[in-house]
Scaffold this motif. Structure first.
Motif, PDB file in Angstrom:
ATOM      1  N   TYR A 143      25.733  36.301  53.028  1.00  0.00           N
ATOM      2  CA  TYR A 143      24.352  36.746  52.869  1.00  0.00           C
ATOM      3  C   TYR A 143      23.750  36.400  51.509  1.00  0.00           C
ATOM      4  O   TYR A 143      22.848  37.086  51.022  1.00  0.00           O
ATOM      5  CB  TYR A 143      24.226  38.235  53.173  1.00  0.00           C
ATOM      6  CG  TYR A 143      24.443  38.498  54.647  1.00  0.00           C
ATOM      7  CD1 TYR A 143      23.393  38.448  55.541  1.00  0.00           C
ATOM      8  CD2 TYR A 143      25.717  38.740  55.136  1.00  0.00           C
ATOM      9  CE1 TYR A 143      23.597  38.651  56.903  1.00  0.00           C
ATOM     10  CE2 TYR A 143      25.938  38.953  56.503  1.00  0.00           C
ATOM     11  CZ  TYR A 143      24.863  38.895  57.369  1.00  0.00           C
ATOM     12  OH  TYR A 143      25.073  39.088  58.707  1.00  0.00           O
ATOM     13  N   LYS A 144      24.244  35.317  50.915  1.00  0.00           N
ATOM     14  CA  LYS A 144      23.626  34.770  49.707  1.00  0.00           C
ATOM     15  C   LYS A 144      23.215  33.332  49.978  1.00  0.00           C
ATOM     16  O   LYS A 144      23.962  32.570  50.624  1.00  0.00           O
ATOM     17  CB  LYS A 144      24.598  34.794  48.521  1.00  0.00           C
ATOM     18  CG  LYS A 144      24.698  36.119  47.804  1.00  0.00           C
ATOM     19  CD  LYS A 144      25.469  35.951  46.496  1.00  0.00           C
ATOM     20  CE  LYS A 144      25.550  37.245  45.733  1.00  0.00           C
ATOM     21  NZ  LYS A 144      26.209  37.085  44.407  1.00  0.00           N
ATOM     22  N   LEU A 145      22.056  32.948  49.482  1.00  0.00           N
ATOM     23  CA  LEU A 145      21.638  31.558  49.576  1.00  0.00           C
ATOM     24  C   LEU A 145      22.436  30.738  48.575  1.00  0.00           C
ATOM     25  O   LEU A 145      22.559  31.110  47.401  1.00  0.00           O
ATOM     26  CB  LEU A 145      20.143  31.447  49.272  1.00  0.00           C
ATOM     27  CG  LEU A 145      19.539  30.044  49.324  1.00  0.00           C
ATOM     28  CD1 LEU A 145      19.648  29.452  50.728  1.00  0.00           C
ATOM     29  CD2 LEU A 145      18.080  30.073  48.871  1.00  0.00           C
ATOM     30  N   ASN A 172      16.521  43.307  50.104  1.00  0.00           N
ATOM     31  CA  ASN A 172      16.339  44.226  51.225  1.00  0.00           C
ATOM     32  C   ASN A 172      16.426  43.384  52.494  1.00  0.00           C
ATOM     33  O   ASN A 172      15.632  42.454  52.661  1.00  0.00           O
ATOM     34  CB  ASN A 172      14.953  44.880  51.119  1.00  0.00           C
ATOM     35  CG  ASN A 172      14.653  45.843  52.241  1.00  0.00           C
ATOM     36  OD1 ASN A 172      15.507  46.128  53.063  1.00  0.00           O
ATOM     37  ND2 ASN A 172      13.425  46.329  52.267  1.00  0.00           N
ATOM     38  N   PRO A 173      17.434  43.580  53.361  1.00  0.00           N
ATOM     39  CA  PRO A 173      18.190  44.812  53.584  1.00  0.00           C
ATOM     40  C   PRO A 173      19.621  44.838  53.073  1.00  0.00           C
ATOM     41  O   PRO A 173      20.295  45.859  53.211  1.00  0.00           O
ATOM     42  CB  PRO A 173      18.222  44.869  55.111  1.00  0.00           C
ATOM     43  CG  PRO A 173      18.388  43.433  55.508  1.00  0.00           C
ATOM     44  CD  PRO A 173      17.559  42.664  54.525  1.00  0.00           C
ATOM     45  N   THR A 174      20.121  43.742  52.509  1.00  0.00           N
ATOM     46  CA  THR A 174      21.569  43.636  52.318  1.00  0.00           C
ATOM     47  C   THR A 174      22.085  44.252  51.026  1.00  0.00           C
ATOM     48  O   THR A 174      23.267  44.563  50.922  1.00  0.00           O
ATOM     49  CB  THR A 174      21.997  42.158  52.336  1.00  0.00           C
ATOM     50  OG1 THR A 174      21.368  41.488  51.228  1.00  0.00           O
ATOM     51  CG2 THR A 174      21.596  41.490  53.649  1.00  0.00           C
ATOM     52  N   GLY A 175      21.213  44.384  50.009  1.00  0.00           N
ATOM     53  CA  GLY A 175      21.665  44.884  48.722  1.00  0.00           C
ATOM     54  C   GLY A 175      22.353  43.851  47.859  1.00  0.00           C
ATOM     55  O   GLY A 175      22.796  44.165  46.750  1.00  0.00           O
ATOM     56  N   VAL A 176      22.456  42.596  48.321  1.00  0.00           N
ATOM     57  CA  VAL A 176      23.091  41.566  47.490  1.00  0.00           C
ATOM     58  C   VAL A 176      22.101  41.105  46.421  1.00  0.00           C
ATOM     59  O   VAL A 176      20.892  41.234  46.569  1.00  0.00           O
ATOM     60  CB  VAL A 176      23.564  40.350  48.325  1.00  0.00           C
ATOM     61  CG1 VAL A 176      24.528  40.775  49.406  1.00  0.00           C
ATOM     62  CG2 VAL A 176      22.383  39.591  48.910  1.00  0.00           C
ATOM     63  N   THR A 177      22.637  40.566  45.333  1.00  0.00           N
ATOM     64  CA  THR A 177      21.799  40.006  44.291  1.00  0.00           C
ATOM     65  C   THR A 177      22.502  38.788  43.706  1.00  0.00           C
ATOM     66  O   THR A 177      23.557  38.369  44.203  1.00  0.00           O
ATOM     67  CB  THR A 177      21.455  41.058  43.222  1.00  0.00           C
ATOM     68  OG1 THR A 177      20.387  40.572  42.402  1.00  0.00           O
ATOM     69  CG2 THR A 177      22.660  41.422  42.360  1.00  0.00           C
ATOM     70  N   TYR A 178      21.922  38.184  42.668  1.00  0.00           N
ATOM     71  CA  TYR A 178      22.415  36.912  42.144  1.00  0.00           C
ATOM     72  C   TYR A 178      22.717  37.022  40.653  1.00  0.00           C
ATOM     73  O   TYR A 178      21.999  37.688  39.902  1.00  0.00           O
ATOM     74  CB  TYR A 178      21.372  35.801  42.370  1.00  0.00           C
ATOM     75  CG  TYR A 178      21.115  35.483  43.816  1.00  0.00           C
ATOM     76  CD1 TYR A 178      21.834  34.502  44.478  1.00  0.00           C
ATOM     77  CD2 TYR A 178      20.162  36.190  44.542  1.00  0.00           C
ATOM     78  CE1 TYR A 178      21.612  34.206  45.820  1.00  0.00           C
ATOM     79  CE2 TYR A 178      19.925  35.907  45.884  1.00  0.00           C
ATOM     80  CZ  TYR A 178      20.647  34.926  46.514  1.00  0.00           C
ATOM     81  OH  TYR A 178      20.425  34.644  47.844  1.00  0.00           O
ATOM     82  N   THR A 179      23.758  36.330  40.238  1.00  0.00           N
ATOM     83  CA  THR A 179      24.073  36.220  38.820  1.00  0.00           C
ATOM     84  C   THR A 179      23.197  35.141  38.194  1.00  0.00           C
ATOM     85  O   THR A 179      22.537  34.364  38.884  1.00  0.00           O
ATOM     86  CB  THR A 179      25.542  35.844  38.615  1.00  0.00           C
ATOM     87  OG1 THR A 179      25.752  34.513  39.148  1.00  0.00           O
ATOM     88  CG2 THR A 179      26.463  36.824  39.321  1.00  0.00           C
ATOM     89  N   ARG A 180      23.207  35.088  36.876  1.00  0.00           N
ATOM     90  CA  ARG A 180      22.427  34.050  36.188  1.00  0.00           C
ATOM     91  C   ARG A 180      22.895  32.651  36.586  1.00  0.00           C
ATOM     92  O   ARG A 180      22.082  31.760  36.820  1.00  0.00           O
ATOM     93  CB  ARG A 180      22.527  34.232  34.675  1.00  0.00           C
ATOM     94  CG  ARG A 180      21.797  33.149  33.865  1.00  0.00           C
ATOM     95  CD  ARG A 180      21.786  33.457  32.382  1.00  0.00           C
ATOM     96  NE  ARG A 180      20.934  34.604  32.086  1.00  0.00           N
ATOM     97  CZ  ARG A 180      19.618  34.539  31.916  1.00  0.00           C
ATOM     98  NH1 ARG A 180      18.995  33.371  32.005  1.00  0.00           N
ATOM     99  NH2 ARG A 180      18.928  35.610  31.638  1.00  0.00           N
ATOM    100  N   SER A 181      24.193  32.449  36.686  1.00  0.00           N
ATOM    101  CA  SER A 181      24.703  31.120  37.039  1.00  0.00           C
ATOM    102  C   SER A 181      24.321  30.748  38.468  1.00  0.00           C
ATOM    103  O   SER A 181      24.005  29.587  38.760  1.00  0.00           O
ATOM    104  CB  SER A 181      26.218  31.060  36.848  1.00  0.00           C
ATOM    105  OG  SER A 181      26.871  31.997  37.689  1.00  0.00           O
ATOM    106  N   HIS A 310      29.072  44.616  50.168  1.00  0.00           N
ATOM    107  CA  HIS A 310      29.059  45.365  48.909  1.00  0.00           C
ATOM    108  C   HIS A 310      27.651  45.340  48.335  1.00  0.00           C
ATOM    109  O   HIS A 310      27.123  44.271  48.005  1.00  0.00           O
ATOM    110  CB  HIS A 310      30.035  44.745  47.909  1.00  0.00           C
ATOM    111  CG  HIS A 310      30.020  45.444  46.576  1.00  0.00           C
ATOM    112  ND1 HIS A 310      30.675  46.640  46.373  1.00  0.00           N
ATOM    113  CD2 HIS A 310      29.420  45.131  45.405  1.00  0.00           C
ATOM    114  CE1 HIS A 310      30.492  47.025  45.120  1.00  0.00           C
ATOM    115  NE2 HIS A 310      29.728  46.123  44.516  1.00  0.00           N
ATOM    116  N   PRO A 311      26.992  46.506  48.202  1.00  0.00           N
ATOM    117  CA  PRO A 311      25.620  46.512  47.683  1.00  0.00           C
ATOM    118  C   PRO A 311      25.600  46.486  46.162  1.00  0.00           C
ATOM    119  O   PRO A 311      25.974  47.454  45.507  1.00  0.00           O
ATOM    120  CB  PRO A 311      25.056  47.830  48.232  1.00  0.00           C
ATOM    121  CG  PRO A 311      26.237  48.700  48.472  1.00  0.00           C
ATOM    122  CD  PRO A 311      27.437  47.830  48.638  1.00  0.00           C
ATOM    123  N   ALA A 312      25.156  45.371  45.607  1.00  0.00           N
ATOM    124  CA  ALA A 312      25.106  45.216  44.158  1.00  0.00           C
ATOM    125  C   ALA A 312      23.776  45.666  43.573  1.00  0.00           C
ATOM    126  O   ALA A 312      23.605  45.723  42.360  1.00  0.00           O
ATOM    127  CB  ALA A 312      25.358  43.754  43.774  1.00  0.00           C
TER     128      ALA A 312
END
Length: 386
Positions: A143-145, A172-181, A310-312
């Motif tokens: 669930y990350k691009l 929204n809805p997954t709670g995933v997010t992205y690091t700077r890299s 895992h919701p980050a």
């Protein structure tokens, strides 16, 4: 007698399901992303002072200059953004910010990349703009691009008048997010394609495992940043959002904004000045409460035996429907509501890529979460024993 495009649009799957189950007696609603925490007192007092001072007239179209200045300082302090006050437009919530941005930027048949599953308001507005939606299924990459998938999608649609990509993170809805890299790798592909980015960062203040990284710090020249106070300061009903974009784009956004709403509420803007000036610590306090709730939910779902992402960030947990359940995510959520009096949102509300999953909002009270998890555990155990 109505616009044929509007005829094809429905009320969001979130709202439809929430309304459908609201009449069930004693239902515990873990559905809408509505913080149960109160708006901080110092913000409410600022609004009261504004009312008493008869702040009941139109503001300038872009918002009060003092609000623009406060927003410029706040978002610089929080995320290192370098928007000048005249590059910030006050909107009626982030929802209007999204609509104003898309309706300003897009021509009919412009291609817009949309990672899926996604928040429910993007596709209807894209339909209104008569843009071409190009969905990107992110299920295969947790669930990350990814840059690889993004580049392949761009290559496959290079002749489709690609113009923009919508990114929302924490998502929204997954709670995933992205690091700077991770963002830097995506920006490399986006920059090569010359795409505009509408970056919806309304949940930027609610990240748990790492600090939020604003996309415009990596790609300022073609990024339109969406943010607001609904989540960071528990001000959903106050309706105050922001568009931040290069001044050349803002000149055009101002027109769309005017003819949609004229201006954001004057009283809300005065409360917003207080939130942005003296409320830098409000968000972190709320985040600590949400993190406690998140950790509780993960513990309970582990005990129940349900898989989840895992919701980050944000305040949603995206969980997988049990493998032995025979039916759709809507069937699952409907049975759970009717049989266990617990309401969650079916994953299909967020597009086909959300099928097989359901979303729990842990913006609800801790008492509601505890009771909801107890009833979910009992229901799941009964199913297993049938």
């Amino acid at each position: 007698m109505t616009n044929h495009i509007i005829k094809t649009i429905q009320v969001s799957g979130i709202r439809r399901f929430d309304e459908a189950i609201s009449t069930i007696p004693d239902i515990i609603k873990l559905t809408v992303g509505e913080p149960d925490l109160p708006t901080p007192d110092h913000i409410k007092k600022a609004a009261i002072r504004a009312i008493q001072a008869d702040c009941s007239h139109y503001s300038p179209l872009m918002g009060f200059p003092a609000l623009q200045v406060a927003a410029s300082h706040y978002f610089h302090e929080k995320y290192g953004l370098l928007y000048q006050p005249n590059e910030i437009l006050a909107t009626v919530g982030a929802t209007e910010a999204v609509a104003t941005s898309l309706l300003t930027l897009l021509n009919p048949r412009d291609g817009v990349l949309l990672p899926m599953p996604c928040y429910t308001s993007y596709e209807p507005v894209l339909a209104m703009a008569q843009a071409q939606v190009i969905p990107i299924d992110t299920t295969a990459s947790n669930y990350k691009l990814t840059p690889t998938v993004l580049a392949a999608t761009i290559q496959a649609h290079h002749a489709d008048n690609l113009k923009a990509i919508i990114l929302n993170y924490p998502t929204n809805p997954t709670g995933v997010t992205y690091t700077r890299s991770e963002l830097a790798a995506l920006v490399k592909v986006i920059r090569q394609a010359g795409l505009l980015v509408i970056s919806d960062e309304i949940y930027s203040e609610i990240t748990y495992d790492q600090p939020h990284v604003a996309l415009a710090t990596l790609y300022p020249e073609r990024t339109i940043t969406i943010n607001g106070l609904s989540k960071s300061h528990a001000m959903t009903g106050w309706r105050l959002g922001f568009i931040m974009a290069p001044q050349s784009l803002m000149t055009e956004m101002k027109k769309t904004h005017q003819y949609l709403v004229t201006s954001a509420s004057s009283i809300t803007q005065m409360a917003g000045i207080e939130a942005l000036t003296n409320g830098l610590a409000d968000g972190p306090k709320m985040r600590a409460s949400y993190q406690h709730r998140r950790d509780y939910l993960m513990q309970r779902l582990n005990e129940i035996g349900l898989n989840y992402l895992h919701p980050a960030g944000a305040f949603y947990l995206f969980a997988q429907i049990p493998a032995d359940f025979k039916g759709t995510s809507l069937d699952f959520a409907t049975q759970l509501a009717k049989q266990a009096q617990v309401a969650v949102i079916p994953g299909s509300a967020f597009g086909a890529a959300g099928e097989g999953w359901f979303r729990i909002s842990y913006a609800a009270s801790e008492a509601a979460l505890r009771q909801g998890m107890n009833q979910l555990a009992t229901w799941c155990a009964q199913r297993q024993n049938l």
